[in-house]
Motif scaffolding. Structure first.
Motif, PDB file in Angstrom:
ATOM      1  N   MET A  83      -8.172  -0.349  -0.390  1.00 16.99           N
ATOM      2  CA  MET A  83      -7.263   0.156   0.631  1.00 16.99           C
ATOM      3  C   MET A  83      -6.745   1.556   0.272  1.00 16.99           C
ATOM      4  O   MET A  83      -6.633   2.429   1.139  1.00 16.99           O
ATOM      5  CB  MET A  83      -6.069  -0.801   0.820  1.00 16.99           C
ATOM      6  CG  MET A  83      -6.465  -2.109   1.520  1.00 16.99           C
ATOM      7  SD  MET A  83      -5.159  -3.351   1.458  1.00 16.99           S
ATOM      8  CE  MET A  83      -4.028  -2.712   2.658  1.00 16.99           C
ATOM      9  N   LEU A  84      -6.483   1.758  -1.029  1.00 18.11           N
ATOM     10  CA  LEU A  84      -5.996   3.083  -1.472  1.00 18.11           C
ATOM     11  C   LEU A  84      -7.063   4.143  -1.305  1.00 18.11           C
ATOM     12  O   LEU A  84      -6.763   5.262  -0.883  1.00 18.11           O
ATOM     13  CB  LEU A  84      -5.525   3.008  -2.931  1.00 18.11           C
ATOM     14  CG  LEU A  84      -4.172   2.355  -3.172  1.00 18.11           C
ATOM     15  CD1 LEU A  84      -3.953   2.097  -4.663  1.00 18.11           C
ATOM     16  CD2 LEU A  84      -3.035   3.224  -2.626  1.00 18.11           C
ATOM     17  N   SER A  85      -8.311   3.813  -1.634  1.00 17.52           N
ATOM     18  CA  SER A  85      -9.382   4.800  -1.498  1.00 17.52           C
ATOM     19  C   SER A  85      -9.653   5.108  -0.025  1.00 17.52           C
ATOM     20  O   SER A  85      -9.934   6.258   0.345  1.00 17.52           O
ATOM     21  CB  SER A  85     -10.654   4.320  -2.203  1.00 17.52           C
ATOM     22  OG  SER A  85     -11.142   3.146  -1.574  1.00 17.52           O
ATOM     23  N   ALA A  86      -9.529   4.100   0.855  1.00 20.41           N
ATOM     24  CA  ALA A  86      -9.724   4.318   2.292  1.00 20.41           C
ATOM     25  C   ALA A  86      -8.612   5.239   2.827  1.00 20.41           C
ATOM     26  O   ALA A  86      -8.854   6.108   3.664  1.00 20.41           O
ATOM     27  CB  ALA A  86      -9.711   2.990   3.038  1.00 20.41           C
ATOM     28  N   LYS A  87      -7.381   5.038   2.329  1.00 20.36           N
ATOM     29  CA  LYS A  87      -6.255   5.840   2.773  1.00 20.36           C
ATOM     30  C   LYS A  87      -6.415   7.294   2.317  1.00 20.36           C
ATOM     31  O   LYS A  87      -6.116   8.237   3.055  1.00 20.36           O
ATOM     32  CB  LYS A  87      -4.945   5.276   2.213  1.00 20.36           C
ATOM     33  CG  LYS A  87      -3.732   5.976   2.773  1.00 20.36           C
ATOM     34  CD  LYS A  87      -2.461   5.326   2.300  1.00 20.36           C
ATOM     35  CE  LYS A  87      -1.277   6.069   2.907  1.00 20.36           C
ATOM     36  NZ  LYS A  87       0.002   5.576   2.511  1.00 20.36           N
ATOM     37  N   THR A  88      -6.912   7.510   1.086  1.00 18.59           N
ATOM     38  CA  THR A  88      -7.119   8.877   0.576  1.00 18.59           C
ATOM     39  C   THR A  88      -8.222   9.566   1.358  1.00 18.59           C
ATOM     40  O   THR A  88      -8.175  10.779   1.589  1.00 18.59           O
ATOM     41  CB  THR A  88      -7.487   8.911  -0.924  1.00 18.59           C
ATOM     42  OG1 THR A  88      -7.656   7.605  -1.444  1.00 18.59           O
ATOM     43  CG2 THR A  88      -6.480   9.657  -1.730  1.00 18.59           C
ATOM     44  N   ASN A  89      -9.228   8.847   1.790  1.00 19.47           N
ATOM     45  CA  ASN A  89     -10.332   9.446   2.557  1.00 19.47           C
ATOM     46  C   ASN A  89      -9.862   9.835   3.958  1.00 19.47           C
ATOM     47  O   ASN A  89     -10.459  10.705   4.586  1.00 19.47           O
ATOM     48  CB  ASN A  89     -11.531   8.486   2.632  1.00 19.47           C
ATOM     49  CG  ASN A  89     -12.236   8.360   1.283  1.00 19.47           C
ATOM     50  OD1 ASN A  89     -12.110   9.247   0.439  1.00 19.47           O
ATOM     51  ND2 ASN A  89     -12.929   7.259   1.076  1.00 19.47           N
ATOM     52  N   ASP A  90      -8.848   9.119   4.492  1.00 21.97           N
ATOM     53  CA  ASP A  90      -8.325   9.456   5.827  1.00 21.97           C
ATOM     54  C   ASP A  90      -7.601  10.753   5.708  1.00 21.97           C
ATOM     55  O   ASP A  90      -7.618  11.665   6.371  1.00 21.97           O
ATOM     56  CB  ASP A  90      -7.347   8.381   6.344  1.00 21.97           C
ATOM     57  CG  ASP A  90      -8.099   7.088   6.714  1.00 21.97           C
ATOM     58  OD1 ASP A  90      -9.297   7.149   6.883  1.00 21.97           O
ATOM     59  OD2 ASP A  90      -7.430   6.037   6.834  1.00 21.97           O
ATOM     60  N   LEU A 146       0.831  -1.211   0.000  1.00 18.94           N
ATOM     61  CA  LEU A 146       0.000   0.000   0.000  1.00 18.94           C
ATOM     62  C   LEU A 146       0.866   1.262   0.000  1.00 18.94           C
ATOM     63  O   LEU A 146       0.560   2.223  -0.704  1.00 18.94           O
ATOM     64  CB  LEU A 146      -0.918  -0.014   1.227  1.00 18.94           C
ATOM     65  CG  LEU A 146      -1.934   1.118   1.322  1.00 18.94           C
ATOM     66  CD1 LEU A 146      -2.909   1.066   0.154  1.00 18.94           C
ATOM     67  CD2 LEU A 146      -2.683   1.053   2.627  1.00 18.94           C
ATOM     68  N   LYS A 147       1.963   1.243   0.769  1.00 19.28           N
ATOM     69  CA  LYS A 147       2.858   2.392   0.836  1.00 19.28           C
ATOM     70  C   LYS A 147       3.461   2.690  -0.539  1.00 19.28           C
ATOM     71  O   LYS A 147       3.507   3.841  -0.971  1.00 19.28           O
ATOM     72  CB  LYS A 147       3.963   2.114   1.866  1.00 19.28           C
ATOM     73  CG  LYS A 147       4.810   3.311   2.200  1.00 19.28           C
ATOM     74  CD  LYS A 147       5.771   2.968   3.339  1.00 19.28           C
ATOM     75  CE  LYS A 147       6.632   4.164   3.672  1.00 19.28           C
ATOM     76  NZ  LYS A 147       7.597   3.880   4.718  1.00 19.28           N
ATOM     77  N   ILE A 148       3.922   1.649  -1.217  1.00 14.90           N
ATOM     78  CA  ILE A 148       4.522   1.849  -2.547  1.00 14.90           C
ATOM     79  C   ILE A 148       3.459   2.265  -3.554  1.00 14.90           C
ATOM     80  O   ILE A 148       3.648   3.215  -4.324  1.00 14.90           O
ATOM     81  CB  ILE A 148       5.258   0.576  -3.005  1.00 14.90           C
ATOM     82  CG1 ILE A 148       6.521   0.406  -2.130  1.00 14.90           C
ATOM     83  CG2 ILE A 148       5.648   0.669  -4.477  1.00 14.90           C
ATOM     84  CD1 ILE A 148       7.280  -0.854  -2.353  1.00 14.90           C
ATOM     85  N   LEU A 149       2.325   1.571  -3.544  1.00 15.06           N
ATOM     86  CA  LEU A 149       1.271   1.868  -4.524  1.00 15.06           C
ATOM     87  C   LEU A 149       0.734   3.297  -4.370  1.00 15.06           C
ATOM     88  O   LEU A 149       0.424   3.958  -5.355  1.00 15.06           O
ATOM     89  CB  LEU A 149       0.124   0.858  -4.381  1.00 15.06           C
ATOM     90  CG  LEU A 149       0.448  -0.588  -4.835  1.00 15.06           C
ATOM     91  CD1 LEU A 149      -0.694  -1.533  -4.462  1.00 15.06           C
ATOM     92  CD2 LEU A 149       0.721  -0.653  -6.330  1.00 15.06           C
ATOM     93  N   SER A 150       0.633   3.771  -3.153  1.00 14.03           N
ATOM     94  CA  SER A 150       0.090   5.121  -2.919  1.00 14.03           C
ATOM     95  C   SER A 150       1.040   6.221  -3.393  1.00 14.03           C
ATOM     96  O   SER A 150       0.622   7.353  -3.607  1.00 14.03           O
ATOM     97  CB  SER A 150      -0.251   5.329  -1.446  1.00 14.03           C
ATOM     98  OG  SER A 150       0.908   5.258  -0.658  1.00 14.03           O
ATOM     99  N   ASN A 151       2.325   5.909  -3.578  1.00 13.27           N
ATOM    100  CA  ASN A 151       3.299   6.911  -4.018  1.00 13.27           C
ATOM    101  C   ASN A 151       3.614   6.830  -5.519  1.00 13.27           C
ATOM    102  O   ASN A 151       4.387   7.647  -6.018  1.00 13.27           O
ATOM    103  CB  ASN A 151       4.594   6.788  -3.215  1.00 13.27           C
ATOM    104  CG  ASN A 151       4.432   7.352  -1.815  1.00 13.27           C
ATOM    105  OD1 ASN A 151       4.300   8.542  -1.637  1.00 13.27           O
ATOM    106  ND2 ASN A 151       4.371   6.477  -0.831  1.00 13.27           N
ATOM    107  N   LEU A 152       3.068   5.821  -6.199  1.00 14.88           N
ATOM    108  CA  LEU A 152       3.288   5.707  -7.652  1.00 14.88           C
ATOM    109  C   LEU A 152       2.437   6.724  -8.403  1.00 14.88           C
ATOM    110  O   LEU A 152       1.376   7.132  -7.931  1.00 14.88           O
ATOM    111  CB  LEU A 152       2.930   4.297  -8.132  1.00 14.88           C
ATOM    112  CG  LEU A 152       3.845   3.154  -7.665  1.00 14.88           C
ATOM    113  CD1 LEU A 152       3.230   1.804  -8.046  1.00 14.88           C
ATOM    114  CD2 LEU A 152       5.238   3.280  -8.242  1.00 14.88           C
TER     115      LEU A 152
END
Length: 199
Positions: free
Chosen positions: A192-199, A163-169
């Motif tokens: 997981m990426l959409s949940a992280k962006t909403n946070d 998730l950490k790598i994917l969110s920074n690509l």
């Protein structure tokens, strides 16, 4: 006649007083002054000698001893009291000085601790910057890889790491890598990426 007798009687005491004054008192006074001047030139302290002589006379010496003894005792007591007071003040000064010294030491220790913490913060910031650079290089490496090669590697990672790598690509690279993943895993990472962006 009575007047003449009265005048003679009245003149007699005056003449006796004047005779005493002119014949005895003034010459005696003059002699004393001359004697003091001669004694001064001779180096004799007349007043000291008079004090010694008065000490030898029985009725005067007892009074001198009583008064001098009493005053000496008073002075000695006063000196003892003043010395005790000085010692107390010295003790207070010593205590205050030790208190100041301990506060100075404490201040120095606090300054050293502050310096150590500042150095530690700087070191942690450098490490953090190095980690960011290293992570950016890792992300750039994944972006430069082909999506076909990058997808299996990301799938083998734990979810937080992936998730950490994917969110920074970059979004176009992310889309290409997600295409090469199985549908269920791609859906999971998307969620997981959409949940992280909403946070």
């Amino acid at each position: 006649m009575e007047r003449e007798v009265k005048e003679k009687i009245e003149d007699q005491p005056r003449s006796r007083f004047q005779w005493f004054l002119y014949v005895i008192f003034i010459p005696l006074l003059f002699a004393i002054v001359i004697a003091l001047i001669v004694a001064q030139f001779a180096g004799v302290n007349v007043f000291e000698k008079a004090k010694d002589l008065s000490g030898k006379l029985p009725f005067i010496s007892s009074k001198v001893e009583k008064t001098s003894g009493k005053s000496l005792k008073e002075y000695e007591d006063k000196i003892i009291d003043l010395q005790a007071e000085i010692e107390n003040k010295d003790t207070e000064l010593t205590q205050l000085q030790s208190k100041i010294d301990s506060q100075d030491n404490e201040k120095q220790q606090m300054l050293l601790e502050q310096k150590r913490l500042e150095d530690e913060i700087d070191e942690l910031k450098q490490i953090q910057n190095q980690n960011k650079k290293a992570f950016q290089e890792i992300v750039q490496t994944y972006e430069s890889m082909s999506p076909k090669s990058a997808a299996p590697i990301i799938l083998s990672m734990t979810d937080p790491e992936a998730l950490k790598i994917l969110s920074n690509l970059k979004s176009d690279v992310l889309a290409k890598i997600m295409e090469k993943m199985p549908a269920d895993r791609a859906a999971k990472y998307t969620e997981m990426l959409s949940a992280k962006t909403n946070d």
